[in-house]
Write a protein that holds these residues in place. Sequence first.
Motif, PDB file in Angstrom:
ATOM      1  N   UNK A 198      71.127  20.728 108.824  1.00  0.00           N
ATOM      2  CA  UNK A 198      71.010  19.764 109.679  1.00  0.00           C
ATOM      3  C   UNK A 198      69.736  20.097 110.631  1.00  0.00           C
ATOM      4  N   UNK A 199      69.641  21.182 111.015  1.00  0.00           N
ATOM      5  CA  UNK A 199      68.237  21.289 111.695  1.00  0.00           C
ATOM      6  C   UNK A 199      66.831  20.921 110.962  1.00  0.00           C
ATOM      7  N   UNK A 257      71.572  22.902 119.005  1.00  0.00           N
ATOM      8  CA  UNK A 257      71.092  24.136 118.983  1.00  0.00           C
ATOM      9  C   UNK A 257      72.051  25.010 119.675  1.00  0.00           C
ATOM     10  N   UNK A 258      72.312  24.374 121.166  1.00  0.00           N
ATOM     11  CA  UNK A 258      73.153  25.286 122.005  1.00  0.00           C
ATOM     12  C   UNK A 258      74.623  25.517 121.504  1.00  0.00           C
ATOM     13  N   UNK A 259      75.376  24.368 120.486  1.00  0.00           N
ATOM     14  CA  UNK A 259      76.461  24.621 120.005  1.00  0.00           C
ATOM     15  C   UNK A 259      75.974  25.739 118.832  1.00  0.00           C
ATOM     16  N   UNK A 260      75.055  25.802 118.311  1.00  0.00           N
ATOM     17  CA  UNK A 260      74.597  26.633 117.236  1.00  0.00           C
ATOM     18  C   UNK A 260      74.798  28.375 117.966  1.00  0.00           C
ATOM     19  N   UNK A 261      74.162  28.450 118.834  1.00  0.00           N
ATOM     20  CA  UNK A 261      74.035  29.788 119.744  1.00  0.00           C
ATOM     21  C   UNK A 261      75.572  30.063 120.149  1.00  0.00           C
ATOM     22  N   UNK A 262      76.113  29.227 120.721  1.00  0.00           N
ATOM     23  CA  UNK A 262      77.309  29.599 121.372  1.00  0.00           C
ATOM     24  C   UNK A 262      78.260  29.888 120.396  1.00  0.00           C
ATOM     25  N   UNK A 263      78.172  29.523 119.088  1.00  0.00           N
ATOM     26  CA  UNK A 263      79.226  30.004 118.127  1.00  0.00           C
ATOM     27  C   UNK A 263      79.114  31.265 117.952  1.00  0.00           C
ATOM     28  N   UNK A 264      77.874  31.786 118.136  1.00  0.00           N
ATOM     29  CA  UNK A 264      77.513  33.418 117.780  1.00  0.00           C
ATOM     30  C   UNK A 264      77.910  33.984 119.136  1.00  0.00           C
ATOM     31  N   UNK A 267      63.227  26.098 122.440  1.00  0.00           N
ATOM     32  CA  UNK A 267      63.708  25.582 123.873  1.00  0.00           C
ATOM     33  C   UNK A 267      63.719  26.695 124.758  1.00  0.00           C
ATOM     34  N   UNK A 268      62.409  27.033 125.203  1.00  0.00           N
ATOM     35  CA  UNK A 268      62.233  28.272 126.197  1.00  0.00           C
ATOM     36  C   UNK A 268      62.727  27.977 127.554  1.00  0.00           C
ATOM     37  N   UNK A 269      63.104  26.848 127.843  1.00  0.00           N
ATOM     38  CA  UNK A 269      63.516  26.693 129.331  1.00  0.00           C
ATOM     39  C   UNK A 269      65.046  26.184 129.440  1.00  0.00           C
ATOM     40  N   UNK A 270      65.730  26.375 128.199  1.00  0.00           N
ATOM     41  CA  UNK A 270      67.250  26.167 128.100  1.00  0.00           C
ATOM     42  C   UNK A 270      67.916  27.395 128.800  1.00  0.00           C
ATOM     43  N   UNK A 271      68.543  27.088 129.834  1.00  0.00           N
ATOM     44  CA  UNK A 271      69.363  28.499 130.348  1.00  0.00           C
ATOM     45  C   UNK A 271      70.350  28.963 129.602  1.00  0.00           C
ATOM     46  N   UNK A 272      71.148  28.183 128.875  1.00  0.00           N
ATOM     47  CA  UNK A 272      72.231  28.666 127.999  1.00  0.00           C
ATOM     48  C   UNK A 272      71.730  29.370 126.927  1.00  0.00           C
ATOM     49  N   UNK A 273      70.676  29.010 126.236  1.00  0.00           N
ATOM     50  CA  UNK A 273      69.943  29.644 125.045  1.00  0.00           C
ATOM     51  C   UNK A 273      69.858  31.076 125.566  1.00  0.00           C
TER      52      UNK A 273
END
Length: 1226
Positions: free
Chosen positions: A1020-1021, A1039-1046, A1069-1075
């Motif tokens: 998809x990406x 991508x947040x869903x992707x990283x939260x899965x792991x 996304x270097x400024x995203x706090x969740x990632x």
Amino acid sequence: MEERLQSPATSTPSFPLSHSQREELAELEREPGERERPSGKATTLFPLSHPQPINRSSHLQQWLSSSSFTVDVASLPEVATSGRQLGHEDAASLGRESEEEREQPSSTKSPLFPLSHHQPVSTSHHRKWLSNSSFTVDVASLPEIATSDYELGHEDGEELSPEKPYYGILDSPASESSKGLREMKKRKRKKRKRNREVEEDYSGKSRVRVLSGSGSKLKKDYYFDTRGDRDNLAFGSLYKMDIARYRLHHLLEDYSGSSFQLSYFGRGKNSAFESEGDVDALDGKLKTEGRYYCTKYMTLERHKDLKHVRVLALEKLPLVPGDFIPLIVSKATYDENDNGLTEKAGVEESWEDEVIRKTKEFNKMSRDFPHDEKVWMAFADFQDKIASTQSKKGARLQVLEKKISILEKAMELNPDNEDLLICLMKAYQSRDSTAVLVERWERTLVQHSDSCKLWKEFIHFCLGDFSRFKVSYLRKIYSHAVRALSSAFGRLCGQIDDMAKTGSVASELTQLETGLVDIFVSLCRFEWQTGHQELATGLFQALIEYNLFCPSLLLTENSKQRLFEHFWNGDGARVGEDGALGWSAWLETEEENRQKAIATEVSFQDTEKGGWTGWSEPLSRVSENSGMNQYTEENNAIDEGNVEEDMPENIDEEDEMASLMEKLGMGINADADVEIKDTTVWMKWSEEETARCSGQWMPVREKSDNNDEAQLSREVLFEDVSDYLFSLSSEESRYYLLSHFIDFFGGPISQWSCSNSPCGIEKLLSLEGLPESLLSELHKFQVAVDEKGSSFMGINSDCSLNEISGRPDHLKFLRNAILLCIKVFPRNYVMEEALLNTEGLLETRTTSDTSIIANSRTLAKSLLKKDRQDLLLCGVYARREASSGNIDVARKIFDMALSSIKGLSSDLQSSVPLLYLWYAEMELAHSYAGDGYNSLSQQRAIHILSCLGSGIEYIAFKCEVSNVQLLRARQGYKQQLKNLRSVWARGDIKESSTALVCSAALFERLTSGWTAAHRIYEEALSMALPGRRSQNLQLESLFVHFTSMYQKNLKLSNFSKSWEIMLQGLQLYPYNPKIFAAMMEVARLYTVPNKIRRILDQYIHEKPSITVYLFALAYEMGKSSSHHRIHGLFERALANDELHRSVFLWRFYLEYEIHVSCNLVAARRVFFRAIHACPWSKKLWLEGFLRLNSILSAKELSDLQDVMREKELLLRTDIYEILLQDEITM
């Protein structure tokens, strides 16, 4: 020819001798008899340490045996030896010993420069050789003589000072010869002892000299240090001489005739490796020595004459299947020395060579690609690198002038490039004065008045200039920016009115409008932080009413503003206030009331027409009545005067207050500048000022009951907001404004913009406290990392929280505003979710029971009654119930919403995947909640996702899903994802499509495993274009869903795969706090702290941001790291040009110094730096009064208040009020 040397002109020259040479000389003196020297053999000037005889060439022997050559003593260089060199004192003592030996003919004599023991010495020849007055040596004609142990010459071509000539002692009587010999030997022993002490002092310890070596052959290659060193405990480190040092050594041998050169291992007098210290990078004489990682070697690394090896990677041959081997000629060069073809892996070049090479490359690239801004920017950045190597200010200014000329040339070729222009203005800032720079900015903005980016940079420049900063001056600049950008938008709209708005034109208009909204929000935040909070609130109210609730009338901009002035000066409630209807609804109501009044007046006039008009009094009676009325008014005025005279109590109170003020030294005639010497008074003043700032933020209406001066100053007039009003044409920009409004007042709104967007980065930089989303991620991370169990930052939580989030009065104001604005944006689940969450927070603030959600439930039901087809509102309501623990109620709501899909329109059905995804995620969260694992909830999630994939009508869960239904769902997901490829390629990426991808990946993870889910995310990406990934909100949420899965299943997933996904997410996304939090969680569990620090340092160097620094600081504070590391992170962050204006970082640094480091002196220094960098932040100024009153004097606090008034920060409390309160209480 045999004459004694007794004059200074013919005295024996003194040469510095080594320790081994002095021992040989003493040994020769102790041997009986005289050693005969063979005839025809001249004594060598420079002795050899090896016992083997020297093989000289024939012409060298002839030259030495010549009786006509002379020695110029003053021009002889110092002789470098393997041991410690002797000074003038040693040479003088040696000369005196030789004179005493010559006094006794029977005593043992030795030559001045002895040969090896295998060569006999002749005394007669020695005397004849020395007594020759015409025997001199021309040093210029001497060949270069060196041995394997010695190297002659000096460094860097430096001329050595000539040795002072020795004036020999005249002959003494023979009776004193024995006494002189004993004294000579005694002096020798003392000299040897003193030399050993000097050598031991130089090395620090006697054994170090043996280990380090001085050219002598050691018995063993290594030694064991069996004695402990107590100094290591005292100094905390090893002694530098006890640690092995490494030096590069190149043995150069060049035999050409009789001259050859060998390297010298010893430490010379002018060696570049002596003592450790700071040196100049351009100094040719590096006179420092230390470890190979010390400051001197770092400086030497940047030296212009140092050759660097640039490694060139060899091209790898491509792997071609089959037996075919391609013929590829490798890049090779001929080496003349080896007479063959050799392949070089590196090229040696000095810093000057690198500068010349790169300058040529940049010149060529700028000629070939003159319109490529990256080439010019890289060329300008390279000039900064050159300037960093210059030690003198003049040289750096020359490089700066070159950089400016490069950027000016780039601007001539690219006159409309904003990035190049901003870079040029920053270069001017390093050279020009503030007045000249402001003039340059003004001329630039006149030419580029439609550039939001340039206006933002100019505003940032004016904010950071402490000397010129004033609130009124910044307001004027904001007004010019809004006027210029709105005029540019009007011109652009007028140019395309007759043409169809294409996609690019519409995008340009939307971008200009959003930039205008960003500047307006920046103005509101500026007014709020300077203390003018009523004006900030009024500005938001005015612009929302002006654009979202504008009457549907065809009006010009001037007519629209005149009509809005009527509304603003009226008594109608504005947005956010109780009973607000909106501008258009209020205008309709006013029009209805006016029509009713007109109709009533007309009907009254109709009744007056015709018939009897009633009784009329005579004119005399009318005049009499008017006189009575006048008499009555006069009597009332007299009565009022009498009432005032009959109030002695009020007069007494005023007199008492006046006398009290005189006692305090604050009388009417007292000096206004009364010095307050008690710092506690200033602390109370700052507390009262802070309390008033937090409570007084709502504008006061003109017809309020309190009409005192303080209340009237809080009134916001139309003239205060008229200069900042502008119209927004697109719905996207209006929604953008409303999202900013909710976020500004701390509303719980979901992410509405990409973290890489300029508005998101600018918002974090301008905040005085952290937003709730970032703060929650930091709390989770530090709870996992913290070794002491302290809260985030280990300091006062007031520093981290946003100042306007979660307060009941703000929440109520926000609830009213969102409830009114939902009518403009129907079926927008983001606004509906923000409304329900705000209502829930308001309930928790007013009641102690957090499980009660009666008001939010009632509000949700009332919204559903108005629009029963709003499926996403049902999903928001169900998630709200699930978060409160009512899982059964949430399931009923979801089942009801999914069962009613069939009869809806296609537009409403397009958002169905998001509803399915919310339902499945709720079930999975419930399966892991509690003590154990609930497999039934997982089966429910699989059933929900299979219904979405197969496309069948939804039915409530009854039993486990069959394999046939699973296979049908898998095939359905593949087909739906295949259809998305063409849509995403066009850039049409909606939230419903990303929800479909997440649902398919979640279905594969629950049924097939991690590998299948990972493959779906990657496919998809890959469907989206690379340039759109980093700026799209929907792809970021994917991508947040992707990283939260792991992140949620670290124990079950593969570490290497998880780590790769986290790093890939941070690259995008270097400024995203969740990632970032997910990456730090994986790194904490599976890597060592040093690797985590290297990763953080890498991101700090490449993409510095507040998010990166906060996670780095949270990690270091959780690990209780060194204060030096934490201080270094703070200083690196605040040294950045962008992060330097972050109020939160300065407050964070100040709190750390006060509560963690407990260093009030450093905190005081940080405070003054902070107010100089951010003079607009009133909260930052008050930090000094509240937290530094113990170290700041009363005079300094008084001066701070005076400066705050000069900068026009709003102060709501007078210091005399605090003094009166203290006097009254006393």
